[in-house]
Motif scaffolding. Structure first.
Motif, short mmCIF file in Angstrom:
data_model
loop_
_atom_site.label_atom_id
_atom_site.label_comp_id
_atom_site.label_asym_id
_atom_site.label_seq_id
_atom_site.Cartn_x
_atom_site.Cartn_y
_atom_site.Cartn_z
N VAL A 52 0.87 -1.17 0.00
CA VAL A 52 0.00 0.00 0.00
C VAL A 52 0.91 1.22 0.00
O VAL A 52 1.59 1.51 0.98
N TRP A 53 0.96 1.93 -1.13
CA TRP A 53 1.91 3.03 -1.24
C TRP A 53 1.31 4.39 -0.90
O TRP A 53 2.03 5.33 -0.65
N SER A 54 -0.01 4.52 -0.93
CA SER A 54 -0.59 5.82 -0.56
C SER A 54 -1.95 5.60 0.08
O SER A 54 -2.59 4.58 -0.11
N GLU A 55 -2.35 6.60 0.83
CA GLU A 55 -3.65 6.56 1.47
C GLU A 55 -4.72 6.86 0.42
O GLU A 55 -4.46 7.57 -0.55
N PRO A 56 -5.91 6.34 0.61
CA PRO A 56 -6.98 6.63 -0.35
C PRO A 56 -7.25 8.14 -0.42
O PRO A 56 -7.36 8.80 0.61
N ARG A 60 0.28 11.46 -2.15
CA ARG A 60 1.57 11.26 -1.48
C ARG A 60 1.63 9.85 -0.90
O ARG A 60 0.64 9.34 -0.40
N PRO A 61 2.79 9.23 -0.93
CA PRO A 61 2.91 7.88 -0.37
C PRO A 61 2.86 7.89 1.15
O PRO A 61 3.01 8.93 1.79
N LEU A 62 2.66 6.72 1.72
CA LEU A 62 2.68 6.60 3.17
C LEU A 62 4.07 6.93 3.69
O LEU A 62 5.08 6.54 3.11
N ARG A 63 4.12 7.64 4.79
CA ARG A 63 5.41 8.03 5.36
C ARG A 63 6.22 6.81 5.79
O ARG A 63 7.45 6.81 5.68
N ALA A 64 5.55 5.76 6.23
CA ALA A 64 6.26 4.55 6.65
C ALA A 64 7.01 3.92 5.49
O ALA A 64 8.13 3.43 5.66
N THR A 88 17.69 3.35 -4.87
CA THR A 88 16.67 3.40 -3.82
C THR A 88 16.30 4.84 -3.51
O THR A 88 15.11 5.17 -3.36
N TYR A 89 17.29 5.72 -3.40
CA TYR A 89 17.01 7.13 -3.12
C TYR A 89 16.27 7.79 -4.30
O TYR A 89 15.40 8.64 -4.09
N LEU A 90 16.62 7.41 -5.52
CA LEU A 90 15.90 7.95 -6.67
C LEU A 90 14.44 7.50 -6.66
O LEU A 90 13.55 8.25 -7.06
N ARG A 91 14.20 6.30 -6.17
CA ARG A 91 12.82 5.83 -6.02
C ARG A 91 12.08 6.65 -4.97
O ARG A 91 10.91 6.99 -5.15
N CYS A 92 12.77 6.98 -3.87
CA CYS A 92 12.16 7.85 -2.84
C CYS A 92 11.77 9.20 -3.44
O CYS A 92 10.69 9.71 -3.18
N VAL A 93 12.67 9.75 -4.22
CA VAL A 93 12.43 11.06 -4.82
C VAL A 93 11.29 10.99 -5.83
O VAL A 93 10.47 11.90 -5.92
N ALA A 94 11.23 9.89 -6.58
CA ALA A 94 10.14 9.74 -7.55
C ALA A 94 8.80 9.59 -6.85
O ALA A 94 7.79 10.10 -7.33
N LEU A 95 8.78 8.89 -5.71
CA LEU A 95 7.52 8.71 -4.98
C LEU A 95 7.04 10.01 -4.35
O LEU A 95 5.85 10.31 -4.38
N PRO A 97 8.64 13.90 -4.20
CA PRO A 97 9.71 14.89 -4.36
C PRO A 97 9.70 15.96 -3.26
O PRO A 97 10.68 16.69 -3.10
N LEU A 98 8.63 16.06 -2.49
CA LEU A 98 8.58 17.04 -1.41
C LEU A 98 9.35 16.59 -0.17
O LEU A 98 9.67 17.41 0.69
N ASP A 99 9.60 15.30 -0.05
CA ASP A 99 10.35 14.77 1.08
C ASP A 99 11.84 14.98 0.82
O ASP A 99 12.39 14.46 -0.15
#
Length: 190
Positions: A52-56, A60-64, A88-95, A97-99
């Protein structure tokens, strides 16, 4: 191989986990190092429970999930797998970008590789998405300070303090920089 699996099953408290690991070993291509195959299988299995990557209703993806990806990137970097950490970090940024954690980690990886210009560029890309991120501003100031641009560093620390007056690393960095510039009164006010 079957004897090793039986011994592993007998000695392990969790029979299911032992059987799964043995199945992974048997399915892997022959000739590859056993420890490498186990590590690879465990890293792949690490992400599976978090589908589960984001809340309904939220884009934005789940912070966890971001926490876990940042942790995995940090672990890969610590183990020496810089390419895996960068991916892995590029995946974080793609998910998300505000983080700023992904941008900051990519900048640190670039700086450790000996390319401070790429580090600054990566942090500036993060600041383009979130201009008020005190962590990114402070990190950019620290890189500029190491490069010898103390005026730019002090300006970045001041921007970080304006965006978040309670950001302690910015206060400390600004104070230490002012102490090195022999401005004791201004340093004490920090």
């Amino acid at each position: 191989m079957q004897l090793q699996c039986r011994l592993l099953i007998a000695s392990c408290a969790s029979h299911r986990l032992a059987h799964r690991r043995c199945a992974i070993h048997m399915e892997a291509a022959p000739g590859r190092d056993l420890s490498f195959r186990v590590r690879e299988a465990l890293l792949d299995a690490e992400e599976q429970p978090y589908t589960v990557w984001s809340e309904p209703g939220s884009d934005r993806p789940l912070r966890a999930n971001l926490d876990l990806l940042v942790f995995r990137g940090r672990t890969l970097a610590r183990r020496g797998d810089k390419d895996g950490a960068r991916a892995t970090y590029l995946r974080c940024v793609a998910l998300d970008p505000l983080d700023g954690r992904g941008w900051l980690a990519l900048g640190r990886l670039s700086e450790r590789d000996g390319d401070p210009d790429a580090a600054i560029a990566m942090i500036e890309r993060g600041l383009a998405h979130n201009a008020g991120n005190a962590y990114l501003l402070q990190a950019a100031g620290a890189i500029q300070e190491r490069r010898g641009s103390t005026d730019e560093a002090l300006d970045l620390y001041a921007r970080a303090l304006r965006s978040d007056p309670r950001h302690a690393p910015s206060w400390v960095s600004a104070s230490l920089l002012l102490q090195r510039r022999r401005k004791e009164g201004a340093a004490r006010r920090c």
